[in-house]
Scaffold this active site. Sequence first.
Site, mmCIF file in Angstrom:
data_model
loop_
_atom_site.group_PDB
_atom_site.id
_atom_site.type_symbol
_atom_site.label_atom_id
_atom_site.label_comp_id
_atom_site.label_asym_id
_atom_site.label_seq_id
_atom_site.Cartn_x
_atom_site.Cartn_y
_atom_site.Cartn_z
ATOM 1 N N GLU A 295 0.821 -1.203 0.000
ATOM 2 C CA GLU A 295 0.000 0.000 0.000
ATOM 3 C C GLU A 295 0.866 1.269 0.000
ATOM 4 O O GLU A 295 0.531 2.259 -0.671
ATOM 5 C CB GLU A 295 -0.922 0.019 1.225
ATOM 6 N N ALA B 219 12.591 -37.327 -7.208
ATOM 7 C CA ALA B 219 12.572 -37.830 -8.585
ATOM 8 C C ALA B 219 12.689 -39.344 -8.524
ATOM 9 O O ALA B 219 13.463 -39.885 -7.730
ATOM 10 C CB ALA B 219 13.737 -37.244 -9.381
#
Length: 350
Positions: free
Chosen positions: A58, A162
Amino acid sequence: MKKHDHHQDELFMQRCLELANLGRGYVSPNPMVGCVIVHEGKIIGEGYHRKFGEAHAEVNAVASVADKDLLKESTVYVNLEPCSHYGKTPPCVDLLVKHRVKKVVIANMDTHPKVAGEGIRKLREAGIEVITGILNRQGHELNKRFFTQIERNRPYLVLKWAQSSDGFIAHSNYDSKWISNEYSRQLVHKWRSEEDAILVGTKTVFHDNPRLNVRNGAGRDPVRMVIDRFLKLSDKLHVFDRSQKTLVYNLLKHEEHENLILVRLDEQNFLEQLLHDANGRGIQSILIEGGAQTIQYFVDQGLWDEARVFSSPRFMGKGIEAPVLKGNLLHTESVMTDKLWYFNPIHGKD
């Protein structure tokens, strides 16, 4: 009375989310936040939280507005409720009240105990219209690490491994090099830069001697977390080179050195203690890279939020079996010759 245009709100909120995502890997333990300021249907200012300790979204958005007089007739879009307390920076809600903005549109309420609706209350007390829940689901997904840490009091946990086409994570001698292809390995380095920490077990460090840093691409190195219960690992290994902060969780002793901390835990509830310690150090997310035994340990305890599994076309025939995971398959994508599967837990557990 003019009908509210929720479609326009969604378009500008989508831009907030895109901006917020630019802070990924740099703002933790703060959330990723973007802010867009709109006057008469046109964006006149925007910003995002760039780095922890620096100005919030902001503040950057307001600063980018050339004519501050337009703010009192403008709508501020922000994906997370503006903060209402002093931290590293002043409360953003005070800035919006000071400039008397017309309306604030929010995706998610901030569940942090120091905010938790207080920002919205202050805005409404100041006579500012507030709309909430715009792209709420997308906003929660973006900041799932932040929300998990607050609501579950632990870091967000990502499992990664993996495996070969026949379900092995390493050869019988624990050699696991290059099961996945080079593009998959490059993607993993990107993931490392996006999480606060990376965790491995004793066998992975002993057999692979990994550096656990970010080499293939830009980004910060994660905190290294090593489970070495009986401190058997040689201090000559890469993870002990003190080039980046390293936490070694063990059962024997607590010692603190520069960039190397030995953290003693009890055997009972070892993982819960580890996560509690990490949480207390401001670690918002952990990438758990292995090995199979360490990953299975987290799975069996129901301590995971997301799993990313590469499946290689390579056939190994025998070796160390990949972890066994029961979860929802979210989606699959191809990484050249590899398949990448994304899972989340079933009802929050494995």
